[in-house]
Structure formats: C-alpha cells, structure tokens
Design a protein around this motif. Structure first.
Motif, PDB file in Angstrom:
ATOM      1  N   ALA A  68       0.826  -1.200   0.000  1.00  0.00           N
ATOM      2  CA  ALA A  68       0.000   0.000   0.000  1.00  0.00           C
ATOM      3  C   ALA A  68       0.866   1.257   0.000  1.00  0.00           C
ATOM      4  CB  ALA A  68      -0.929  -0.010   1.215  1.00  0.00           C
ATOM      5  N   ALA A  69       1.932   1.244   0.816  1.00  0.00           N
ATOM      6  CA  ALA A  69       2.816   2.407   0.894  1.00  0.00           C
ATOM      7  C   ALA A  69       3.508   2.660  -0.438  1.00  0.00           C
ATOM      8  CB  ALA A  69       3.850   2.202   1.997  1.00  0.00           C
ATOM      9  N   ILE A  70       3.988   1.602  -1.076  1.00  0.00           N
ATOM     10  CA  ILE A  70       4.650   1.738  -2.373  1.00  0.00           C
ATOM     11  C   ILE A  70       3.684   2.307  -3.402  1.00  0.00           C
ATOM     12  CG2 ILE A  70       5.695   0.463  -4.281  1.00  0.00           C
ATOM     13  CD1 ILE A  70       6.898  -1.431  -2.169  1.00  0.00           C
ATOM     14  N   SER A  71       2.465   1.799  -3.400  1.00  0.00           N
ATOM     15  CA  SER A  71       1.464   2.266  -4.354  1.00  0.00           C
ATOM     16  C   SER A  71       1.133   3.734  -4.135  1.00  0.00           C
ATOM     17  CB  SER A  71       0.192   1.418  -4.232  1.00  0.00           C
ATOM     18  OG  SER A  71      -0.808   1.874  -5.119  1.00  0.00           O
ATOM     19  N   ALA A  72       0.870   4.096  -2.869  1.00  0.00           N
ATOM     20  CA  ALA A  72       0.504   5.481  -2.569  1.00  0.00           C
ATOM     21  C   ALA A  72       1.664   6.426  -2.855  1.00  0.00           C
ATOM     22  CB  ALA A  72       0.059   5.600  -1.117  1.00  0.00           C
ATOM     23  N   ALA A  73       2.889   6.013  -2.489  1.00  0.00           N
ATOM     24  CA  ALA A  73       4.056   6.858  -2.717  1.00  0.00           C
ATOM     25  C   ALA A  73       4.309   7.054  -4.208  1.00  0.00           C
ATOM     26  CB  ALA A  73       5.282   6.244  -2.055  1.00  0.00           C
ATOM     27  N   THR A  74       4.108   6.011  -4.987  1.00  0.00           N
ATOM     28  CA  THR A  74       4.341   6.091  -6.423  1.00  0.00           C
ATOM     29  C   THR A  74       3.322   7.001  -7.102  1.00  0.00           C
ATOM     30  OG1 THR A  74       5.260   3.845  -6.402  1.00  0.00           O
ATOM     31  CG2 THR A  74       4.582   4.735  -8.532  1.00  0.00           C
ATOM     32  N   ARG A  75       2.084   6.977  -6.616  1.00  0.00           N
ATOM     33  CA  ARG A  75       1.017   7.769  -7.232  1.00  0.00           C
ATOM     34  C   ARG A  75       1.059   9.244  -6.811  1.00  0.00           C
ATOM     35  NH1 ARG A  75      -3.801   5.568  -8.988  1.00  0.00           N
ATOM     36  NH2 ARG A  75      -5.040   6.882  -7.561  1.00  0.00           N
ATOM     37  N   SER A  76       1.780   9.557  -5.744  1.00  0.00           N
ATOM     38  CA  SER A  76       1.795  10.929  -5.234  1.00  0.00           C
ATOM     39  C   SER A  76       3.105  11.619  -5.588  1.00  0.00           C
ATOM     40  CB  SER A  76       1.620  10.923  -3.711  1.00  0.00           C
ATOM     41  OG  SER A  76       1.717  12.232  -3.188  1.00  0.00           O
ATOM     42  N   ASN A  77       3.052  12.944  -5.778  1.00  0.00           N
ATOM     43  CA  ASN A  77       4.282  13.719  -5.989  1.00  0.00           C
ATOM     44  C   ASN A  77       4.763  14.358  -4.691  1.00  0.00           C
ATOM     45  OD1 ASN A  77       2.382  15.708  -5.602  1.00  0.00           O
ATOM     46  ND2 ASN A  77       2.676  16.704  -7.588  1.00  0.00           N
TER      47      ASN A  77
ATOM     48  N   ARG B  70      13.301  -4.878   2.762  1.00  0.00           N
ATOM     49  CA  ARG B  70      13.713  -5.387   1.461  1.00  0.00           C
ATOM     50  C   ARG B  70      12.769  -4.896   0.371  1.00  0.00           C
ATOM     51  NH1 ARG B  70      11.660  -9.293  -1.222  1.00  0.00           N
ATOM     52  NH2 ARG B  70      10.681 -10.255   0.602  1.00  0.00           N
ATOM     53  N   MET B  71      11.470  -4.911   0.639  1.00  0.00           N
ATOM     54  CA  MET B  71      10.500  -4.462  -0.359  1.00  0.00           C
ATOM     55  C   MET B  71      10.683  -2.977  -0.681  1.00  0.00           C
ATOM     56  SD  MET B  71       7.117  -6.485   1.044  1.00  0.00           S
ATOM     57  CE  MET B  71       6.007  -5.803  -0.200  1.00  0.00           C
ATOM     58  N   MET B  72      10.901  -2.163   0.355  1.00  0.00           N
ATOM     59  CA  MET B  72      11.102  -0.729   0.123  1.00  0.00           C
ATOM     60  C   MET B  72      12.420  -0.475  -0.605  1.00  0.00           C
ATOM     61  SD  MET B  72       8.399   0.787   1.187  1.00  0.00           S
ATOM     62  CE  MET B  72       8.853   2.506   1.309  1.00  0.00           C
ATOM     63  N   ARG B  73      13.448  -1.272  -0.265  1.00  0.00           N
ATOM     64  CA  ARG B  73      14.745  -1.138  -0.939  1.00  0.00           C
ATOM     65  C   ARG B  73      14.600  -1.467  -2.422  1.00  0.00           C
ATOM     66  NH1 ARG B  73      17.281  -5.148   1.471  1.00  0.00           N
ATOM     67  NH2 ARG B  73      17.746  -3.865   3.287  1.00  0.00           N
ATOM     68  N   GLU B  74      13.930  -2.553  -2.720  1.00  0.00           N
ATOM     69  CA  GLU B  74      13.777  -2.955  -4.113  1.00  0.00           C
ATOM     70  C   GLU B  74      12.940  -1.960  -4.904  1.00  0.00           C
ATOM     71  OE1 GLU B  74      12.203  -6.878  -3.821  1.00  0.00           O
ATOM     72  OE2 GLU B  74      14.148  -7.814  -3.371  1.00  0.00           O
ATOM     73  N   ALA B  75      11.992  -1.310  -4.216  1.00  0.00           N
ATOM     74  CA  ALA B  75      11.187  -0.277  -4.878  1.00  0.00           C
ATOM     75  C   ALA B  75      11.940   1.042  -4.991  1.00  0.00           C
ATOM     76  CB  ALA B  75       9.889  -0.062  -4.107  1.00  0.00           C
ATOM     77  N   ARG B  76      13.133   1.119  -4.346  1.00  0.00           N
ATOM     78  CA  ARG B  76      14.015   2.293  -4.361  1.00  0.00           C
ATOM     79  C   ARG B  76      13.354   3.512  -3.732  1.00  0.00           C
ATOM     80  NH1 ARG B  76      18.394   2.253  -9.077  1.00  0.00           N
ATOM     81  NH2 ARG B  76      19.575   2.771  -7.209  1.00  0.00           N
ATOM     82  N   LEU B  77      12.408   3.273  -2.799  1.00  0.00           N
ATOM     83  CA  LEU B  77      11.713   4.357  -2.126  1.00  0.00           C
ATOM     84  C   LEU B  77      12.352   4.725  -0.793  1.00  0.00           C
ATOM     85  CD1 LEU B  77       8.001   3.351  -2.809  1.00  0.00           C
ATOM     86  CD2 LEU B  77       9.275   5.240  -3.828  1.00  0.00           C
ATOM     87  N   GLY B  78      13.188   3.849  -0.271  1.00  0.00           N
ATOM     88  CA  GLY B  78      13.856   4.134   0.990  1.00  0.00           C
ATOM     89  C   GLY B  78      12.977   3.923   2.206  1.00  0.00           C
ATOM     90  N   TYR B  79      13.602   3.956   3.369  1.00  0.00           N
ATOM     91  CA  TYR B  79      12.881   3.816   4.627  1.00  0.00           C
ATOM     92  C   TYR B  79      13.728   4.414   5.730  1.00  0.00           C
ATOM     93  CZ  TYR B  79      16.126  -0.073   5.235  1.00  0.00           C
ATOM     94  OH  TYR B  79      17.267  -0.822   5.337  1.00  0.00           O
ATOM     95  N   PHE B  80      13.084   4.689   6.860  1.00  0.00           N
ATOM     96  CA  PHE B  80      13.759   5.203   8.045  1.00  0.00           C
ATOM     97  C   PHE B  80      13.637   4.175   9.164  1.00  0.00           C
ATOM     98  CE2 PHE B  80      12.496   8.878   5.617  1.00  0.00           C
ATOM     99  CZ  PHE B  80      13.547   9.781   5.756  1.00  0.00           C
TER     100      PHE B  80
END
Length: 711
Positions: free
Chosen positions: A422-431, A449-459
C-alpha cells in the motif's frame, strides 16, 4: 582569502583534461597497487576489477611484474597506453616522485589518496603546495591529497578505497551526485544508500582540495546529465563567491542541492579545520546564502541522503502539513507529538477526502492520524491502488490538497507485506514525500527489502523521518534577483571609521529609515534647550567616536525631565566618560523617550566570504538572551523581508501577544529592504551597521539607537 603559495610559484598551463574527462577515464593507473587486499593498493585494484571498469587498468608496483592477473609496471611512464587517471596510494615521501612521473606521462589527473599533508601543519602544507605547483606546471589536475577517491557508477569506475565497494555486487547507479570533504562519510552515504535503495551518479571525496576543489565537482554535477540531485558534505568553502554563483546556476536549471555542513559551532569549526585543513566559514552567513538559493540544509549525512532520495524521485513538500498513518494508536500519537517540535502540523482533511475514505474507516476515525487498526478490510478495493483498504486510506489522504507530506509508522504487526504494498502504491502515485518508518526491528526485514527494491527508501527512526520532512517542508524557494532602491547610499560628508550616533542616524535617515526625534548638543546648555524643544522626558547620551558601548560606561541617562535634571545628567555622563578614559566628549545626543510594544535589532553584516547580509532579531535586552536572529543576503525583496520576520521565534511579540497592538510588519519589512539596498550599494564601504533597538508600537516604527562603521 590568501593566494596559495602554489599559485605564486608557477603559472598554470592548460590542463590535460577537463573535470568531466577526469570522471570518465579510459586508462587508469594504480600507483602503489598490491596483490595483498589488506593494503589499500590491493583493495582498490580488486574493486576496479570487480566492478569491471571498461578501460585498461595499469597496476604500478616496482617489485612486481603481475598483480591479480594483470601485468604490473615499474612506473606510470612505463604504461603502454594513455593514462587519464593515476591513483596514488604510496607513502607520503614517494608522492612527489610519482607525481613527476605523471607529468612526464601527460596524465590527465592524479588522485592522491595518501594523507599527511596540509592537515598536519605548516610543513605538510608546504609539501602539498609543492605538489600543486608540479602538477599545474605539467597540466595535471590533482584531487586530494588526503581523500578516499571517487566513483562514477554509470561509467563502472570504482576508484575508491571505501570498504563498502567490496560488499556490493554492482555499483549503485542512480541520479544522486555527491561531493564530500570527508572520504569516510562518502563511504557511509554510499553504504546507507545501498541499504535503502538509493542510486548514485558520481561520488567524489575532495580531501584537502589542494587543486581541484568542491566547487569544481559541484559545477560538474550541475552539468552532468546523469545527476538529478546534488548532495554536498562541506567543511569549508575555498571560493565562497564561486560557490554562490554555482548555487544560482543550480537553481536556474532546476537541480535540487542538498547540503550538510560541519562547523556550525565554534568547536565544530575547529574540528573541521584539523580534519581537512579547511577554513570553516561562519554558519549563519553560510546558512542565509544557501537558503537564498533554495538549498535543502540537513543536520547529518544520513538525513542528507534520504532527503535527496525523495527529491530524486520527484517528491516535493507542498506545505508543513504532514499526514500521519500508523498500525498503532500509540505510535500515531507519538508521531503527532513529534510534529510540533519540528515545525510541522497535522492537517485537517477536506470534506471530499473524508467522503473518499468513508468506505474504509468509521465516522469516528476519518480525520488524521489514521489508525490502520480501525480499517474495514472488507471494503471494495480500488484496482488502481495496491494494498486494499490500507492503500485506499493512504492514497486518498495523500491526495488531499491540505496535505504537504506523509509519515507512515510500521510496527510489529502481522501482514506487513500488505502495508508495504500500500505504501509503495501510494508513494508512487503521489508527488509528495511519504516517509516510511520501519519500527519493527529485526521483524521488519521483509518490509525493508520491499522498500529497498522499490528504491523508495525507509527510516529506522521516527526522529530522523521528522527531521527530513521538516527540511523538505521549510526549504525556501530560490529568490529572483532584486535591484537596490534608487535612493540608497552613504552621504558623502560622513567620515570613515566608527560613526557617532548622530552620524549613524543621519545615515539611516538619508536612506528613508525613521529615527526618534533627536538633537545634537555641544554642551549642557545646548542640551537643556534641545530638551525644552522636545517638550517631554528625554534620553541623553554621550557622543564620542571613542565610545562604542555608551551604556557600558554610564554614558546614557533615561527619563530626564527639567532643566536642572538635564544639566545634572550631562555632568554625570561627562564624569563617566572621563573615568572610562575619554576626557573630552563631542557633545550630547538628546532624544525623545518612547513607549514601545516590542523592540527589534536590525543591522547589516559584511561577511568576508559571502558579502553583505541583512539581520533582524529580538532586540533590546533580549538580544543576548534569546539569540533569535534571521539573516538574508542583500539586497532583498519585501516578500523575503516578511519571510525573515515570520521565521523569528519571537514573532508572536509582533502580532498582538497578550493584548498588545499588532505591529505593522510591512513597515518593518520596508526598513529591512532599505537596509539591504544600502548594504548592496555601499561597495564594501559600510562595514557594519546596527539598529538596536528599533522601537515598534503598532504602525509606528523608529530607530532609537544606531551605530555604524565605514571604511
């Protein structure tokens, strides 16, 4: 700044290569190469081979004929083909001879990783300057010394001893460019970047900046088509004017610039100087200059990296309103508490957004923070949004026009994969940036691992996520150039040196800045007459170019009323001046008394590195206590002056605090604009100017005291 000895010793010839050619070399020589990977020369040779540099690699070792399967050579001069980049990993005493070989070979650039030069003191600095003279006379550019090399991920160039390069299978290519005055921090940023899925164009450790400096690589990154976001770790700027011009260029082409700078404190400045022999500039002036050109200023390199990662993805905060999401009610509450401390706010969702989430949240929980524990997972999914009801809640809130960014905390809850989808989808759709905080410890590795592979990062830390979002939210847009006012200037009859207060007041009035009613009196009887003309209680001050701080020596009397009291005050001031060593006063300044609702300090600082800046802050007796000051490069616009006032912690004192009449902020801003125009047109003659205090009483704004120094 002083001209380096090396510049005086030789006239530089045309360099053999440009910075771009240096970062895209074909032939690379490793001087000091080794077959032992516990040594720098062995480690770097292995990295260059592992990451498949697409040109010839020439190991240089006087005692070997072959290293790791490659032919080895006695000297750079013996390499069979051209050498664009020579990496020097020899003991300090052998660097000069190796550099002379580079000159003989017409090498494009010598990258000196070896330390022990200017950072060690005068002797080391002299040796470093000799290296620069040799290199420049031969057309060879020099990076370092005392650096950790560089990487160009898109060119398969791994010319660094950073140990992270031995742990990654492929260079982390992407759009983040980096120039760093710390090699170790460059390595740490690359390592963290690998963890969170960030990718780099080029990373350069500049070391002592003996020849090529941070500005050279900053300019390269601005022009480099593979770089989308520029990150800089800075300890000191060698050429501040060029740095400022490059900030302007980056803003003009729309490339975000992210900076972390050490030396904010006095102790930090000393540490920076001892580390890389840099001169750490004054932080407030540096900060003001960076904000002028829209730089994102971060406290740490890790914040710097993750902010850059969001920017590289095209994410931009639209306000300081942050939507909070969590699978934990307690976690959401902690996040909301943290917003205020970072200058962020929890937004109120619009009626349209409330309606958009009505299918997934009960009526009692349709305002932020969203608690995923209250979601209706039986709701009809949206085929365009992954993650079921979680995705819908995230997507609809992030789309709300009142939301500037989002913050999602994931704890040790079941079904983490669904939340991440859900986070990947929402982040990708938003600017807008959506910061993902993994608070589940080792239980959260799948989500990471999922966030890394999506190249979106995490804290991994709520605090880190809040710091980054605060920087993204509070960054100032680059400001267009401002022309000084036509009527600005210094009256021709004002003398050089420290101005007495009457002269300082004339300087203000000549530039349209009002002052309290005043009169200069040459003696006590003239002061009596001046007080009679003012017609109320007055302030009387000593006038002498020898007295800078009148109050400190007893040279000020307030609330003086009546002829006898005026004479007595003048006598007391003259006695105090004699005690302080000033036997003859020029006279006395007699001014009206005022009742102010607020007091400010305004001024001009002529920074030796970044030029004239305008200052505003809490004034009067609060100056030293609050240290609540804003700076901005001169000249400045009215809008920017208002922004400076808005940034003051004490702004509430100007907007009707506890029943006080609100100040005319536009009138205060006008004074700031006039000061900025004066600073910009003085051509360096105005060294400094302070107005303290500026009295503020509703619409009435006047300078009650001023001092200035002219060249």
């Amino acid at each position: 700044m002083t001209t380096p000895v090396s510049d005086q010793m030789s006239s530089p010839v045309t360099p053999n290569q440009t910075v771009r050619q240096i970062l895209h070399p074909t032939g690379v020589a490793i001087v000091g190469a080794s077959g032992d990977e516990t040594k720098w020369g062995g480690r770097l040779l292995r990295y260059m081979m592992k990451h498949q540099h697409n040109g010839p690699i020439y190991p240089i070792n006087a005692r070997a004929t072959e290293l790791l399967g490659l032919p080895a050579y006695q000297s750079v001069k013996d390499c069979p083909g051209p050498v664009d980049l020579a990496i020097l990993l020899l003991p300090r005493e052998h660097i000069k001879a190796a550099l002379e070989d580079c000159v003989a070979k017409k090498v494009g650039c010598a990258l000196c990783i070896t330390a022990g030069f200017a950072e060690t003191g005068p002797e080391g600095r002299a040796e470093e300057e000799e290296l620069v003279a040799i290199a420049r006379a031969g057309g060879v550019r020099l990076i370092g010394p005392n650096c950790m090399g560089l990487m160009n991920a898109h060119h398969n160039l791994c010319a660094t001893t950073g140990v992270v390069m031995g742990t990654v299978e492929k260079l982390p290519a992407g759009g983040i460019g980096m120039a760093s005055q710390s090699g170790a921090l460059m390595g740490a940023m690359i390592s963290r970047g690998v963890d969170v899925g960030a990718g780099f164009s080029s990373t350069i450790s500049v070391g002592n900046q003996a020849d090529l400096d941070l500005n050279d690589f900053f300019e390269y990154l601005i022009d480099d088509p593979m770089t989308e976001v520029i990150t800089l770790y800075i300890e000191g700027i060698k050429d501040p004017q060029r740095f400022t011009a490059l900030l302007e260029r980056a803003a003009a082409v729309g490339k975000p610039v992210c900076v972390a700078k050490s030396g904010r404190s006095e102790a930090g400045a000393r540490a920076a100087a001892s580390h890389t022999a840099s001169l750490a500039g004054a932080w407030p002036s540096f900060e003001a200059t960076c904000r002028r050109w829209g730089v994102y200023l971060f406290e740490s390199i890790y914040d710097l990296l993750q902010g850059a990662q969001m920017l590289q993805l095209g994410k931009r905060s639209t306000s300081n309103n942050v939507a909070v999401f969590s699978g934990s009610g307690g976690g959401g509450a902690l996040l909301v508490d943290g917003l205020e401390a970072h200058g962020l706010e929890l937004p109120h969702l619009s009626d349209a957004t409330v309606q958009a989430v009505s299918s997934v949240l009960p009526a009692t929980h349709r305002q932020l923070p969203f608690d995923f524990g209250m979601l209706n997972h039986q709701a009809t999914p949206d085929p365009e949004v992954a993650g079921g009801s979680i995705g819908i809640a995230l997507d609809r809130a992030m789309s709300d026009p009142g939301v500037g960014a989002g913050l999602l905390l994931l704890t040790t809850q079941p079904g983490q994969e669904l939340v991440v989808k859900a986070a990947i989808s929402a982040a990708t759709r938003s600017n807008k940036p959506l910061a993902f905080v993994q608070g589940a410890g080792n239980h959260g590795e799948i989500a990471r691992r999922m966030m890394r592979e999506a190249r979106l990062g995490y804290f991994d830390s709520l605090h880190d996520a809040l710091k980054v979002l605060a920087v993204l939210a509070h960054r100032t847009e680059p400001q267009p150039a401002v022309k000084p006012l036509a009527d600005s200037g210094i009256p021709k009859d004002l003398p050089s040196g420290f101005l007495t207060e009457p002269d300082a007041r004339r300087l203000l009035e000549a530039n349209g800045i009002p002052t309290t009613r005043w009169s200069f009196a040459v003696d006590a009887e003239a002061a009596v007459k001046a007080a009679q003309e003012i017609g109320s209680a007055v302030a009387i001050k000593a006038v002498s170019a020898q007295i800078v701080h009148k109050s400190d020596i007893g040279g000020v009397r307030l609330g003086v009323q009546g002829d006898a009291a005026v004479r007595e005050a003048c006598q007391a001031i003259a006695d105090a001046a004699r005690t302080a060593g000033v036997n003859n006063l020029d006279g006395y300044l007699v001014t009206e008394m005022w009742r102010a609702d607020a007091e400010l300090i305004l001024g001009i600082q002529n920074d030796p590195e970044f030029g004239p800046l305008v200052m505003v802050g809490a004034g009067g007796v609060l100056v030293e206590l609050m240290k609540d000051v804003q700076l901005w490069p001169a000249p400045l616009s009215h809008a920017m002056a208002r922004s400076m006032l808005d940034r003051l912690r004490s702004r509430a004192l100007l907007t009707g605090f506890r029943g006080r009449p609100p100040a005319n902020l536009d009138a205060i801003a006008d004074v700031l604009v006039r000061l900025g125009s004066l600073a910009a047109t003085s051509n360096g003659r105005l060294r400094e100017l302070d107005i303290n205090p500026l009295f503020v009483a509703g619409d009435r704004i006047v300078a009650a005291d001023a001092r200035a120094t002219l060249a």
